[in-house]
Design a protein around this motif. Structure first.
Motif, mmCIF file in Angstrom:
data_model
loop_
_atom_site.group_PDB
_atom_site.id
_atom_site.type_symbol
_atom_site.label_atom_id
_atom_site.label_comp_id
_atom_site.label_asym_id
_atom_site.label_seq_id
_atom_site.Cartn_x
_atom_site.Cartn_y
_atom_site.Cartn_z
ATOM 1 N N ALA A 1 -40.848 75.411 12.898
ATOM 2 C CA ALA A 1 -39.689 74.512 12.816
ATOM 3 C C ALA A 1 -39.499 73.957 11.410
ATOM 4 N N GLU A 2 -40.571 73.951 10.605
ATOM 5 C CA GLU A 2 -40.485 73.414 9.239
ATOM 6 C C GLU A 2 -39.969 74.457 8.242
ATOM 7 N N LEU A 3 -39.777 75.671 8.711
ATOM 8 C CA LEU A 3 -39.313 76.742 7.834
ATOM 9 C C LEU A 3 -37.789 76.819 7.854
ATOM 10 N N PRO A 4 -37.176 77.449 6.873
ATOM 11 C CA PRO A 4 -35.721 77.604 6.884
ATOM 12 C C PRO A 4 -35.281 78.325 8.162
ATOM 13 N N GLN A 5 -34.317 77.755 8.843
ATOM 14 C CA GLN A 5 -33.850 78.381 10.071
ATOM 15 C C GLN A 5 -32.830 79.483 9.800
ATOM 16 N N ASP A 6 -32.296 79.491 8.581
ATOM 17 C CA ASP A 6 -31.518 80.648 8.129
ATOM 18 C C ASP A 6 -32.542 81.718 7.734
ATOM 19 N N LYS A 7 -32.759 82.680 8.605
ATOM 20 C CA LYS A 7 -33.845 83.631 8.393
ATOM 21 C C LYS A 7 -33.539 84.668 7.317
ATOM 22 N N SER A 8 -32.360 84.619 6.751
ATOM 23 C CA SER A 8 -32.046 85.531 5.643
ATOM 24 C C SER A 8 -32.416 84.917 4.286
ATOM 25 N N LYS A 9 -32.766 83.638 4.279
ATOM 26 C CA LYS A 9 -33.086 82.967 3.023
ATOM 27 C C LYS A 9 -34.394 83.525 2.439
ATOM 28 N N GLU A 10 -34.423 83.679 1.126
ATOM 29 C CA GLU A 10 -35.636 84.203 0.471
ATOM 30 C C GLU A 10 -36.775 83.190 0.583
ATOM 31 N N MET A 11 -37.932 83.680 1.001
ATOM 32 C CA MET A 11 -39.139 82.864 1.064
ATOM 33 C C MET A 11 -40.211 83.515 0.196
ATOM 34 N N GLY B 1 -51.386 84.775 1.777
ATOM 35 C CA GLY B 1 -49.936 84.875 1.607
ATOM 36 C C GLY B 1 -49.392 86.138 2.250
ATOM 37 N N TYR B 2 -50.102 87.240 2.086
ATOM 38 C CA TYR B 2 -49.681 88.512 2.682
ATOM 39 C C TYR B 2 -49.771 88.450 4.204
ATOM 40 N N GLU B 3 -50.856 87.863 4.710
ATOM 41 C CA GLU B 3 -51.000 87.737 6.165
ATOM 42 C C GLU B 3 -49.891 86.860 6.743
ATOM 43 N N ALA B 4 -49.563 85.775 6.038
ATOM 44 C CA ALA B 4 -48.490 84.895 6.495
ATOM 45 C C ALA B 4 -47.142 85.631 6.479
ATOM 46 N N ALA B 5 -46.940 86.462 5.460
ATOM 47 C CA ALA B 5 -45.687 87.221 5.372
ATOM 48 C C ALA B 5 -45.550 88.180 6.554
ATOM 49 N N ALA B 6 -46.661 88.783 6.968
ATOM 50 C CA ALA B 6 -46.628 89.694 8.123
ATOM 51 C C ALA B 6 -46.274 88.936 9.400
ATOM 52 N N ILE B 7 -46.817 87.719 9.527
ATOM 53 C CA ILE B 7 -46.505 86.888 10.698
ATOM 54 C C ILE B 7 -45.013 86.559 10.728
ATOM 55 N N ASP C 1 -42.516 88.045 9.243
ATOM 56 C CA ASP C 1 -41.692 89.226 9.450
ATOM 57 C C ASP C 1 -41.602 89.567 10.937
ATOM 58 N N ALA C 2 -42.728 89.394 11.653
ATOM 59 C CA ALA C 2 -42.743 89.688 13.091
ATOM 60 C C ALA C 2 -41.893 88.709 13.891
ATOM 61 N N HIS C 3 -41.619 87.544 13.297
ATOM 62 C CA HIS C 3 -40.821 86.523 13.979
ATOM 63 C C HIS C 3 -39.414 86.415 13.407
ATOM 64 N N GLY C 4 -39.000 87.423 12.680
ATOM 65 C CA GLY C 4 -37.590 87.479 12.294
ATOM 66 C C GLY C 4 -37.249 87.067 10.884
ATOM 67 N N TRP C 5 -38.208 86.544 10.127
ATOM 68 C CA TRP C 5 -37.939 86.218 8.720
ATOM 69 C C TRP C 5 -38.240 87.470 7.893
ATOM 70 N N HIS C 6 -37.231 88.181 7.467
ATOM 71 C CA HIS C 6 -37.459 89.469 6.811
ATOM 72 C C HIS C 6 -37.336 89.424 5.290
ATOM 73 N N ASN C 7 -36.756 88.349 4.756
ATOM 74 C CA ASN C 7 -36.619 88.243 3.290
ATOM 75 C C ASN C 7 -37.790 87.436 2.727
ATOM 76 N N VAL C 8 -38.988 87.961 2.978
ATOM 77 C CA VAL C 8 -40.223 87.248 2.625
ATOM 78 C C VAL C 8 -40.951 88.017 1.527
ATOM 79 N N LYS C 9 -41.265 87.333 0.438
ATOM 80 C CA LYS C 9 -41.958 87.943 -0.704
ATOM 81 C C LYS C 9 -43.327 87.286 -0.875
ATOM 82 N N VAL C 10 -44.266 88.053 -1.374
ATOM 83 C CA VAL C 10 -45.604 87.537 -1.673
ATOM 84 C C VAL C 10 -45.754 87.450 -3.182
#
Length: 567
Positions: free
Chosen positions: A516-526, A536-542, A544-553
């Protein structure tokens, strides 16, 4: 009736020349071999000069000794190798028609001529000296010859000098910088370009710059020397391009070398595209009876295929061996080219590289490359492991590894050597991800640092990870880009050191409970990171599995961040 002995003349007695002469002798006991050397010393270990100057060892003879401790002087060459070594003797002309070399005895001024059947040119390189006022002042030197080493060692031993400058931020410049600093001399390195150590990409070069500064020396980049200031013929300071004046009593010029090709050029021997003598894989010049080796020649890059200059002592010895063998037995040895591998010690850091940097790869025509930066220990923490930070460069189309850079207090040499052979064998990232390397806790992690680098690269090539370098993250922050930055470390780590770039702390273990503390616009760059960015990589995989696909490490994590941090 025996045939006339083969007459071999070698011009140059530093590294490549003596190696060629010694190999020829081992190939042919009866050859007449003459070595012509301008300097008074023979077969000097010139790569050891900075360590002699810095006081790592005190016996000058160690630079010119055999492993058995015998000084390599003309008497040694005469007795042990039956090679006539003429020192303080300058070759002045090569007559390729008459097949003779004319030389001058520098002690007497007398000239003489010697015939040859086969000739080796090993005239080395000449240090570049900027054409600025004051370059001839007393106190201005290079570190290229034994005389230079003796002079700088005297500066150390006399303990009168308090301030020095090193002009040039390359390998030699920083080896000299460390030597002078260890002698208690305040030292400033001046580099005309915007970056030290040009064979590194900027992210890693900046980390080395920070490390050097932490040990006392100053570094000035983006500013050249306009004038060397003197009083009564002695150096008292340097004036920079921007007008700044720095007091100093010693200035060491370390801006590179130029192949010494005058003798070859005057003899009509072909000079290559980048200024060295052109040779084939047998070390033959355009004249098949004349060979050339060492710093005066060009090499072929086995990565880019282009002509390059590589004035390194190890390559000089390898080339000398090939030429020496071919002098006696045509075509029996080859030197196919180089991949440009180097290493140096800078205080508690080792800096190593092999192959192409990202910048060099693009300039060489590799228009679709991928890079991966990682941080980690060389051996386990319970074995007192030390930090390594590496960057791998690969061709996206083929997966071929093109280059590798590694810095840090850990065992850099081993990792660079492994990747150097991978590049030499044209291995791909896929070849490296399951490499069978030696493992035991005193020597490696279970997954060695090099294999980790390949695995991160593989993740990027396969689309399992999107990465950003520290500099790319900094650019986003400085430009006010709309991105969400997430630090996945523990609260304790966050309190000890934070980047101060507007990041939000959510530890990896708490991430799934705090979506809930993350951007709810899942297209926003994280942008995610931790200490080394594994979490950081493990968190990015998590995510991505929950719909945040614009995630960079952020690759390499906090330890690879070369900018200011908040304590």
């Amino acid at each position: 009736m025996s045939s006339q002995p083969l007459r071999i003349v070698v011009i140059g007695g530093s590294a490549a020349g003596p190696k060629a002469a010694a190999k020829a002798r081992r190939m042919d006991e009866h050859a007449e071999i003459t070595l012509i050397q301008r300097e008074p010393d023979l077969s000097m270990a010139s790569c050891g000069f900075p360590y002699y100057v810095g006081g790592t060892f005190d016996d000058r003879n160690m630079l010119v000794c055999t492993p058995a401790g015998i000084v390599r002087d003309p008497a040694f060459y005469g007795k042990a190798k039956r090679i006539q070594a003429l020192v303080r003797t300058e070759a002045t002309e090569i007559d390729r028609v008459a097949k003779t070399v004319t030389y001058r005895d520098l002690s007497t001024g007398e000239h003489a001529t010697i015939p040859y059947d086969r000739l080796v040119i090993a005239t080395g390189a000449t240090p570049l000296r900027p054409s600025v006022p004051g370059i001839e002042l007393e106190g201005v030197t290079t570190l290229h010859s034994m005389a230079d080493a003796d002079a700088l060692r005297a500066v150390r031993d006399e303990k009168k000098t308090t301030k020095a400058v090193v002009v040039g931020g390359g390998l030699i410049g920083f080896e000299v910088c460390e030597a002078l600093r260890l002698a208690g001399i305040h030292t400033t390195v001046i580099e005309k370009t915007q970056q030290i150590l040009p064979f590194l990409d900027p992210d890693l070069a900046k980390l080395v710059e920070n490390h050097v500064r932490a040990h006392g020396p100053d570094i000035i980049v983006g500013n050249g020397v306009a004038e060397l200031l003197g009083e009564n013929g002695k150096l008292v300071g340097v004036k920079l391009d921007n007008g700044t004046e720095l007091p100093c009593e010693v200035a060491v010029i370390a801006v590179g070398v130029r192949p010494n090709v005058k003798l070859a050029q005057a003899a009509g021997i072909e000079i290559g595209a980048v200024g060295g003598i052109r040779v084939n894989p047998y070390m033959q010049t355009s004249d098949p009876d004349v060979y050339a080796v060492g710093d005066c020649v060009e090499c072929t890059s086995l990565v880019s295929g282009k002509a390059v200059r590589a004035p390194y002592g190890d390559l000089a010895n390898l080339q000398g061996r090939v030429a020496g063998q071919n002098l006696v037995k045509d075509g029996s040895a080859r030197f196919p080219g180089i991949i440009q591998t180097g290493i140096c010690k800078i205080f508690d850091y080792t800096v190593g590289f092999t192959g192409l940097s990202a910048k060099d790869a693009r300039e060489a025509g590799f228009d679709d490359i991928e890079t991966a930066i990682i941080s980690g220990l060389d051996i386990p923490g319970y074995m007192s492991g030390k930090l390594l930070i590496s960057k791998m460069v690969a061709d996206r189309k083929t997966g071929r590894i093109l280059g590798f850079q590694c810095i840090g207090p850990g065992d850099v040499s081993k990792r660079v050597a492994v990747v150097a052979m991978a590049i030499r064998g044209k291995l791909t990232v896929e070849d490296m991800v399951n490499a069978d390397l030696p493992y035991a806790p005193p020597y490696s992690l279970a997954i060695d640092h090099v294999i980790s680098a390949a695995q991160v690269m593989d993740n990027k090539l396969q689309g399992r990870m999107q990465g950003l370098s520290a500099s790319e993250v900094k650019q986003r922050v400085d430009s006010g880009a709309d991105c969400f930055i997430l630090d996945t470390r523990s609260p304790q780590e966050f309190e000890e050191t934070r980047l101060g770039i507007g990041e939000t702390l959510i530890p990896l273990g708490a991430l799934r409970d705090r979506f809930a503390e993350l951007p709810q616009d899942k297209s926003k760059e994280m942008i995610l990171y931790c200490r080394i960015s594994l979490r950081g990589y493990e968190a990015a995989a998590i995510l991505d599995a929950h719909g945040w696909h614009n995630v960079k490490v952020m690759e390499g994590g906090v330890v690879a961040w070369p900018y200011a941090k908040e304590k």
